[in-house]
Design an enzyme around this catalytic site. Structure first.
Site, PDB file in Angstrom:
ATOM      1  N   SER A 178       0.795  -1.222   0.000  1.00 49.82           N
ATOM      2  CA  SER A 178       0.000   0.000   0.000  1.00 49.82           C
ATOM      3  C   SER A 178       0.829   1.274   0.000  1.00 49.82           C
ATOM      4  O   SER A 178       0.327   2.322  -0.409  1.00 49.82           O
ATOM      5  CB  SER A 178      -0.966  -0.003   1.180  1.00 49.82           C
ATOM      6  OG  SER A 178      -0.261  -0.176   2.392  1.00 49.82           O
ATOM      7  N   HIS A 206      -5.418  -3.229  -2.940  1.00 49.74           N
ATOM      8  CA  HIS A 206      -5.074  -2.325  -4.042  1.00 49.74           C
ATOM      9  C   HIS A 206      -4.957  -3.041  -5.385  1.00 49.74           C
ATOM     10  O   HIS A 206      -4.596  -2.422  -6.382  1.00 49.74           O
ATOM     11  CB  HIS A 206      -3.777  -1.581  -3.731  1.00 49.74           C
ATOM     12  CG  HIS A 206      -3.866  -0.782  -2.469  1.00 49.74           C
ATOM     13  ND1 HIS A 206      -4.403   0.488  -2.439  1.00 49.74           N
ATOM     14  CD2 HIS A 206      -3.536  -1.077  -1.194  1.00 49.74           C
ATOM     15  CE1 HIS A 206      -4.378   0.929  -1.190  1.00 49.74           C
ATOM     16  NE2 HIS A 206      -3.859   0.007  -0.418  1.00 49.74           N
ATOM     17  N   LYS A 237     -12.016   0.827  -2.188  1.00 52.65           N
ATOM     18  CA  LYS A 237     -10.942   1.430  -2.993  1.00 52.65           C
ATOM     19  C   LYS A 237     -11.378   1.454  -4.453  1.00 52.65           C
ATOM     20  O   LYS A 237     -12.215   2.264  -4.802  1.00 52.65           O
ATOM     21  CB  LYS A 237      -9.642   0.713  -2.696  1.00 52.65           C
ATOM     22  CG  LYS A 237      -9.212   1.107  -1.269  1.00 52.65           C
ATOM     23  CD  LYS A 237      -8.043   0.403  -0.688  1.00 52.65           C
ATOM     24  CE  LYS A 237      -7.805   1.003   0.702  1.00 52.65           C
ATOM     25  NZ  LYS A 237      -7.003   0.172   1.565  1.00 52.65           N
TER      26      LYS A 237
END
Ligand SMILES: *Cc1c(COP(=O)(O)O)cnc(C)c1O
Length: 391
Positions: A178, A206, A237
């Site tokens: 991250s 991610h 996200k």
């Protein structure tokens, strides 16, 4: 006096250059945001595909709110679970090509839940040194024996797996790290898990929506599939909503459902969010152009900064770190960008190792080419000025 003690400790955070401040954004998430009446181009969200404020996602949530209300009123194991949760779990499992999925209210809870459900004091967890805080906390709460292996070091891990054993063995890693943006060596890790009878817990916060065909995540990126994979995807996200899910072999997912305290003892995620995620999943799958545009932005950023010192970290994902070292230097650079109407967060310890404070640039498909050019122009100046000031 306890209040003096607390004030002293706060003052120490300030002296170390570690005081954190929140921005109060006005209006929706997007590549341009307003803060205190001023507009900024923002490179600080994880809304990689620009779906957080997509009309179809918003509409799905509104329609679902009218039909199902807002609150679930109870945890999943009481009366909070709904047919919408079941449907989304099936859709997510199908999307990541895993047998079964289980929804959580956040990635933080999912990671803690998975690790504590699968490992206890008699077990061993092998954890990458740069793993996300939620994985670290999960390992601590599990009270398993921990082997922390150097970042991405498959050889070290191989030796560790050969030397320490006993009980259940979990290898735990971010899919895309991250704060550095690099991708975990999944095929090597899965191969080791196979050889040493371990499971791989993969936190793809991610990677989900961003990597691989149709955005099916880092396993799809590597064409890696295994019953030993325990996949954690987050929905706040790239998916632009909120929540998370764990996917894997049926008995593994059932174990998490039965044992994870962060699943059992919390109110179920609102069903309206399930509808929003379903709409978002459709866009993730269909809009390949969003990932293409993201890749183009990543390419432009690297090209436009190729002759700037310090160099960008080695990352092919939308997370692009510029490591500056001292906390003050990262804060100064972020401040200089902010004066020019550009928001990039300065990331400091303990989020990153001591002495590696950095600017963390996050790109989104919602950015324009012009946004990227503005960022790189301002960074060029800020880096030159910063090198002088801190020489
Ligand atoms: C953001 C993040 C999480 C936490 O997910 P939330 O849904 O925001 O709680 C977990 N792992 C990684 C690597 C993350 O970046």
């Amino acid at each position: 006096m306890i209040f003096e003690l607390i004030a002293d400790r706060l003052a120490a955070i300030g002296r170390a250059g570690l005081m954190r401040r929140r921005l109060a954004r006005e209006g929706a998430q997007g590549p341009r945001i307003r803060v205190e009446g001023r507009e900024y181009v923002a490179f600080c969200s994880n809304d990689y595909l620009g779906l957080a404020n997509h009309p179809r996602v918003v509409e799905a949530a509104v329609v679902a709110a009218r039909r199902h209300g807002i609150g679930q009123g109870a945890s999943h194991l009481l009366s909070g679970h709904s047919a919408e949760h079941d449907r989304l779990e099936s859709a997510l499992a199908e999307f990541v090509r895993m047998p079964r999925a289980l929804l959580f209210s956040s990635g933080y809870q999912a990671n803690i839940g998975v690790i504590t459900a699968l490992a206890g004091p008699e077990d061993v967890v092998y954890s990458d040194a740069l793993n996300h805080a939620s994985l670290i906390d999960g390992v601590r709460l599990s009270r398993a024996q921990v082997v922390r292996y150097p970042h991405g070091d498959v050889d070290f891990l191989s030796r560790a797996l050969a030397s320490y054993g006993g009980g259940t063995r979990l290898v735990v890693t971010d899919g895309v790290f991250s704060m550095d943006g690099d991708i975990a060596p999944l095929p090597g890790l899965l191969d080791l898990c196979e050889r040493h009878d371990a499971l791989l817990v993969l936190d793809d916060a991610h990677g989900f929506g961003v990597l691989g065909p149709e955005g099916r995540g880092s396993p799809a990126y590597f064409s890696a599939q295994s019953p030993r994979l325990v996949y954690v995807g987050t929905l706040g996200k790239a998916a632009g909503v909120s929540g998370a899910f764990v996917a894997g072999a049926p008995d593994i997912v059932e174990t998490v459902l039965q044992r994870a305290r962060t699943y059992i003892y919390t109110t179920a995620t609102p069903a309206l969010l399930c509808a929003a995620v379903e709409a978002s999943l459709q866009l993730i799958r269909d809009d390949e152009w969003r990932r293409e545009r993201l890749r183009a932005h990543i390419g432009s950023l690297k090209r436009l900064l190729s002759d700037v010192e310090p160099r960008l970290g080695r990352s092919d994902t939308p997370i692009q770190p510029l490591v500056l070292g001292a906390n003050a230097r990262a804060l100064d650079a972020a401040g200089a960008l902010r004066e020019r109407g550009i928001l990039v967060p300065a990331i400091r310890p303990p989020t990153v190792p001591e002495g590696t404070a950095r600017l963390r640039i996050s790109l989104s498909a919602a950015h324009s080419e012009e946004d990227i050019a503005r960022l790189t122009g301002a960074l060029r100046e800020a880096c030159a000025r910063g090198a002088e000031a801190h020489a």
